[in-house]
Design an enzyme around this catalytic site. Structure first.
Site, PDB file in Angstrom:
ATOM      1  N   ASN A  37      -1.224 -19.054  -6.900  1.00  0.00           N
ATOM      2  CA  ASN A  37      -2.144 -17.994  -7.303  1.00  0.00           C
ATOM      3  C   ASN A  37      -3.294 -18.599  -8.109  1.00  0.00           C
ATOM      4  O   ASN A  37      -3.271 -19.786  -8.442  1.00  0.00           O
ATOM      5  CB  ASN A  37      -1.425 -16.963  -8.178  1.00  0.00           C
ATOM      6  CG  ASN A  37      -0.589 -15.976  -7.361  1.00  0.00           C
ATOM      7  OD1 ASN A  37      -0.747 -15.857  -6.149  1.00  0.00           O
ATOM      8  ND2 ASN A  37       0.290 -15.271  -8.037  1.00  0.00           N
TER       9      ASN A  37
ATOM     10  N   HIS B 222      -0.304  -9.411  -0.730  1.00  0.00           N
ATOM     11  CA  HIS B 222      -1.326 -10.366  -0.256  1.00  0.00           C
ATOM     12  C   HIS B 222      -1.804 -10.025   1.157  1.00  0.00           C
ATOM     13  O   HIS B 222      -2.088 -10.906   1.958  1.00  0.00           O
ATOM     14  CB  HIS B 222      -0.791 -11.809  -0.285  1.00  0.00           C
ATOM     15  CG  HIS B 222      -0.436 -12.297  -1.656  1.00  0.00           C
ATOM     16  ND1 HIS B 222      -1.322 -13.000  -2.445  1.00  0.00           N
ATOM     17  CD2 HIS B 222       0.693 -12.178  -2.385  1.00  0.00           C
ATOM     18  CE1 HIS B 222      -0.740 -13.297  -3.595  1.00  0.00           C
ATOM     19  NE2 HIS B 222       0.486 -12.808  -3.589  1.00  0.00           N
TER      20      HIS B 222
HETATM   21 FE1  HDE Z   1       4.677 -14.179  -3.042  1.00  0.00          FE
HETATM   22  N1  HDE Z   1       5.142 -13.245  -1.306  1.00  0.00           N
HETATM   23  N2  HDE Z   1       6.414 -13.552  -3.849  1.00  0.00           N
HETATM   24  N3  HDE Z   1       4.175 -14.990  -4.852  1.00  0.00           N
HETATM   25  N4  HDE Z   1       2.957 -14.794  -2.302  1.00  0.00           N
HETATM   26  C1  HDE Z   1       4.372 -13.213  -0.213  1.00  0.00           C
HETATM   27  O1  HDE Z   1       5.099 -13.633   1.990  1.00  0.00           O
HETATM   28  C2  HDE Z   1       7.453 -13.072  -3.149  1.00  0.00           C
HETATM   29  C3  HDE Z   1       4.950 -14.986  -5.979  1.00  0.00           C
HETATM   30  C4  HDE Z   1       2.050 -15.616  -2.888  1.00  0.00           C
HETATM   31  O2  HDE Z   1      -1.681 -16.030   2.230  1.00  0.00           O
HETATM   32  C5  HDE Z   1       5.068 -12.637   0.986  1.00  0.00           C
HETATM   33  O3  HDE Z   1       4.084 -14.154   3.946  1.00  0.00           O
HETATM   34  C6  HDE Z   1       8.591 -12.901  -4.027  1.00  0.00           C
HETATM   35  C7  HDE Z   1       4.446 -15.922  -6.938  1.00  0.00           C
HETATM   36  C8  HDE Z   1       0.915 -15.811  -2.024  1.00  0.00           C
HETATM   37  O4  HDE Z   1      -0.010 -15.506   3.550  1.00  0.00           O
HETATM   38  C9  HDE Z   1       6.480 -12.375   0.460  1.00  0.00           C
HETATM   39  C10 HDE Z   1       8.179 -13.286  -5.270  1.00  0.00           C
HETATM   40  C11 HDE Z   1       3.356 -16.486  -6.336  1.00  0.00           C
HETATM   41  C12 HDE Z   1       1.201 -15.074  -0.875  1.00  0.00           C
HETATM   42  C13 HDE Z   1       6.369 -12.796  -0.987  1.00  0.00           C
HETATM   43  C14 HDE Z   1       6.818 -13.702  -5.155  1.00  0.00           C
HETATM   44  C15 HDE Z   1       3.196 -15.892  -5.050  1.00  0.00           C
HETATM   45  C16 HDE Z   1       2.471 -14.462  -1.073  1.00  0.00           C
HETATM   46  C17 HDE Z   1       4.354 -11.499   1.650  1.00  0.00           C
HETATM   47  C18 HDE Z   1       8.979 -13.273  -6.553  1.00  0.00           C
HETATM   48  C19 HDE Z   1       2.438 -17.552  -6.912  1.00  0.00           C
HETATM   49  C20 HDE Z   1       0.306 -14.910   0.329  1.00  0.00           C
HETATM   50  C21 HDE Z   1       3.792 -12.037   2.948  1.00  0.00           C
HETATM   51  C22 HDE Z   1      10.119 -14.106  -6.515  1.00  0.00           C
HETATM   52  C23 HDE Z   1       3.096 -18.828  -7.159  1.00  0.00           C
HETATM   53  C24 HDE Z   1       0.490 -16.010   1.314  1.00  0.00           C
HETATM   54  C25 HDE Z   1       4.297 -13.376   3.048  1.00  0.00           C
HETATM   55  C26 HDE Z   1      -0.480 -15.842   2.450  1.00  0.00           C
HETATM   56  C27 HDE Z   1       3.123 -13.680  -0.122  1.00  0.00           C
HETATM   57  C28 HDE Z   1       7.417 -12.747  -1.814  1.00  0.00           C
HETATM   58  C29 HDE Z   1       6.058 -14.123  -6.261  1.00  0.00           C
HETATM   59  C30 HDE Z   1       2.129 -16.255  -4.179  1.00  0.00           C
HETATM   60  C31 HDE Z   1       7.011 -10.987   0.649  1.00  0.00           C
HETATM   61  C32 HDE Z   1       9.932 -12.378  -3.607  1.00  0.00           C
HETATM   62  C33 HDE Z   1       5.041 -16.249  -8.307  1.00  0.00           C
HETATM   63  C34 HDE Z   1      -0.333 -16.639  -2.312  1.00  0.00           C
HETATM   64  O5  HDE Z   1       7.411 -13.171   1.116  1.00  0.00           O
END
Ligand code: HDE
Length: 706
Positions: free
Chosen positions: A167, A94
């Site tokens: 999402n 993202h």
């Molecule tokens: Fe994320 N995800 N994600 N994700 N995600 C990040 O956090 C992660 C997942 C989502 O505008 C990171 O600050 C893991 C699902 C958004 O700043 C990180 C898993 C969904 C954003 C991270 C998921 C998301 C992130 C990278 C699996 C929808 C952007 C930078 C367990 C419900 C937020 C940060 C923004 C960002 C980890 C799966 C949505 C690395 C480990 C499912 C919208 O922490």
């Protein structure tokens, strides 16, 4: 769009450090002939970070006019050092995003289910910051790859920050957080070659997916037009996981969160999407910026699906499995509030880049479910902020700080901005009666849930069905959407060099829908049909869910849409004026495109400036187009590739086209065979009716789909 109730914030006053020609005398210095102000003649004076006034910001300190630069130049060193450290690590996923301030207003109380004030105080306006993002690309990648979009909202509630980090698709690729690093490594650019940037169409992604049957439902969604949003304001948002609401009696109810765009859902056509990436890499960001500047504030409804454990036990899937959704037909959506985005950030870095969303940011009355993906996320986001923002004090950055009072005994660390007083930094204490204390009555309490069972690295049996909802999604789509899914799969798998990966993927499709597998195999010239891999659970025929469609959810509106009018010298002034009037009255925006942008001489001798120059403003940037040209003007443009492409692409991208006599000459040159979406420019009513939708029936005439 919401009306422009509160005025959009005025642009910030020019800051210090900007060169201005106002007031003070100027003098030419150095050999570059630069204009440079004499220090001390005006405010604010440019200074170092220590407040030292700077007399010369154009020349470094040298041993003599042609001599070496001196290490002594502490002003040069301070400036360059700061510059060298301007970037922070981009988000690992993202990275490319657009943030906006807004407000949430609750319209229906959920008091029966929760104590959270943001969900119980009807009419309460809660400030928020939303960030939309692509997932796979770096921060400098384009806005329009085929990709999932992040939809993250930080509510600054009275009881602390609540981050709903979702999402634009209601399901996810994997069921367990431990798989996430592999998924992301597979989708990101391949490590040996450093490409492709921001694309799933490559070997490592499909290799991983072909070995991950639980991804098949998500595959249907990402191959659909959901991953090609027309605008950020035309996407749905989903919290994905089940969360819990907890009421005053401590009883908890499961909840899923949904955002519904007021402008309805709309996507672009794949060929159009590819071309948008070249014409305007900032297409989505610019669209949101322009909408907010124009006071056309994007708006969404917040809706919930509420259900009990007993109801969940009867679902033909496990709601704790993030690869599953709860069809609206099974648990209807209840609209409880609305979000309006109405203020562009002052500074991209300070706010959009530094905003730190964490699913663990929650308020009393809301709690987590046992979804194993969510459980992993509760760790990951806080952890990533430490490396991205560099300090455990990231919550003090203005965009991250709660707007309600907050106090505890955490101290010190990098970039500590607070200056706590007193000798007590612990709790309980008897020395500082006014220091912060725990509050059983107001504090966050987890849902009282009994847990039992065998400890282990076990995937629940109830997570085993990987194909039934994928089938349900595919069969719920309109024929046009099914063709897009099949064609997207052909496109993506055609980019995969390893034949066994293509074959394994087609094998999975056989479980989802045999006709889909055949269409994709045919598109890849893959024969015989590869075998389907064994399925961990029998595939069920679930009832179709029309709510899963995109075309079916399009709204009968032109609001938020943009119509382009191609004009040139000699174009009919009255026709242009009447078209513009009708388009604006229908709620859409108009942009004039001409071969020369400065001034177009119209039929009545008047002149008009254009908004875009033809070569840089192709029709792909518009939802519908009108071609208003004199015969001479048209004749000249038939020799202009950009003009011919303008109409050819508009037609190929299934847009409504209005043309006058001159316009028709250009249409003929582009080989456009008129259909019901091609109308006379004078017939504005018919044009605007056609402009509200894509001309889906035209598609089979302009391209071969799988
Ligand atoms: Fe994320 N995800 N994600 N994700 N995600 C990040 O956090 C992660 C997942 C989502 O505008 C990171 O600050 C893991 C699902 C958004 O700043 C990180 C898993 C969904 C954003 C991270 C998921 C998301 C992130 C990278 C699996 C929808 C952007 C930078 C367990 C419900 C937020 C940060 C923004 C960002 C980890 C799966 C949505 C690395 C480990 C499912 C919208 O922490």
């Amino acid at each position: 769009m919401a009306s422009k109730k509160s005025a959009v914030k005025a642009p910030p006053a020019k800051q210090s450090g900007m060169r201005s020609v106002r007031g003070a005398a100027q003098q030419s210095t150095g050999h570059g002939g630069e204009l440079h102000q004499t220090a001390g003649t005006r405010d604010p004076v440019l200074t170092t970070n220590q407040g030292l006034p700077i007399s010369d910001n154009q020349n470094s300190l040298k041993a003599n006019p042609k001599g070496p630069t001196l290490l002594e130049d502490f002003i040069l060193r301070e400036k360059i050092t700061h510059f060298d450290h301007e970037r922070i690590p981009e988000r690992i996923v993202h990275a490319r995003g657009t943030g906006v301030h807004g407000v949430f207003e609750l319209t229906k109380s959920l008091k029966k289910y929760t104590t959270a004030k943001i969900l119980t105080e009807v009419g309460e306006q809660t400030p928020l910051f939303a960030r939309f993002s692509t997932v796979a690309g770096g921060s400098g990648s384009v806005d329009t790859p085929r990709d999932v979009r992040g939809f993250a909202v930080k509510f600054y509630t009275k009881e602390g920050n609540w981050d709903l980090v979702g999402n634009n698709i209601p399901v996810f690729f994997i069921q367990d957080a431990i798989k996430f690093p592999d998924l992301i490594h597979a989708v990101k650019m391949e490590p040996d070659r450093g490409f492709p940037q921001s694309a799933t169409a490559h070997d490592t992604f499909w290799d991983y997916i072909s070995l991950t049957p639980e991804s098949m439902h998500m595959v249907m969604w990402i191959m659909s037009d959901r991953t090609l949003p027309r605008s950020l304001a035309m996407m749905e948002g989903f919290g994905i996981h089940s969360f819990r609401l907890i009421n005053a009696a401590g009883v908890s109810t499961f909840v899923k969160f949904h955002w519904r765009p007021k402008l309805g859902l709309q996507s672009t056509i794949w060929d159009e999407t590819v071309k948008i990436a070249g014409a305007d890499p900032d297409f989505h960001r610019r669209g949101l910026f322009e909408a907010i500047e124009a006071g056309q504030f994007p708006e969404w409804e917040l809706a919930v699906q509420l259900f009990t454990q007993a109801e969940a036990d009867k679902f033909p899937f496990d709601h704790l499995d993030a690869t599953k959704l709860i069809p609206e037909e099974l648990v209807p959506l209840q609209v409880i509030g609305r979000m309006v985005l109405n203020r562009w950030p002052n500074n991209f870095f300070a706010e959009t880049e530094q905003v730190a969303f964490c699913p663990s940011h929650i308020v009393p009355g809301i709690d987590f479910s046992n979804d194993p993906l969510l459980q992993g996320r509760l760790f990951s986001y806080l952890d990533t902020q430490l490396s991205r923002l560099g300090s455990a004090n990231f919550h003090q950055i203005p965009v991250n700080a709660p707007k309600c009072p907050f106090a505890n005994h955490q101290r010190d660390g990098h970039m500590q901005m607070a200056q706590p007083t007193g000798r007590v930094a612990y709790e309980p204490n008897s020395l500082a009666p006014l220091s912060p204390r725990e509050s059983p009555s107001q504090g966050f309490v987890s849902a009282q849930v009994e847990e039992d069972g065998v400890k282990g690295r076990i995937r629940a049996e109830s997570f085993a069905d990987h194909y039934s909802q994928a089938r349900q999604f595919f069969r719920s789509q309109s024929p046009f959407e099914q063709a897009h899914i099949a064609s997207a799969l052909v496109f993506e798998l055609s980019k995969v060099e390893h034949m066994h990966v293509r074959a394994t993927m087609v094998g999975h499709l056989r479980h989802i829908d045999p006709s889909l597998a055949e269409r994709v195999a045919n598109g890849l010239a893959l024969a015989p049909l590869p075998p389907a891999p064994p399925a961990a659970a029998p595939v069920k025929d679930l009832p179709v869910s029309p709510a899963l469609q995109l075309i079916g959810k399009a709204k009968d509106t032109l609001e938020g849409r943009v119509i382009g009018i191609l004009i040139a010298d000699g174009s009919d002034a009255a026709l242009i004026a009447s078209l513009k009037k009708a388009i604006v009255a229908a709620g859409a925006n108009v942009k004039l495109v001409a071969p020369k942008v400065g001034k177009v001489k119209l039929s009545d001798g008047s002149t008009l400036p254009a908004d875009g120059q033809l070569a840089g403003t192709p029709s792909i940037l518009f939802d519908a187009v009108a071609i208003v040209l004199s015969k001479d003007g048209a004749a000249a443009l038939t020799k202009e590739g950009a003009a011919v492409d303008f109409v050819r692409d508009a037609f190929g991208h299934l847009k409504a086209i209005a043309a006058d006599v001159g316009g028709k000459i250009l249409l003929d040159k582009a080989g456009v065979v008129a259909d019901s979406g091609v109308v006379a420019a004078g017939d504005t009513k018919q044009f605007l009716a056609a402009a509200k939708t894509r001309q889906w029936k035209r598609e089979s005439a302009v391209r071969t789909l799988a």
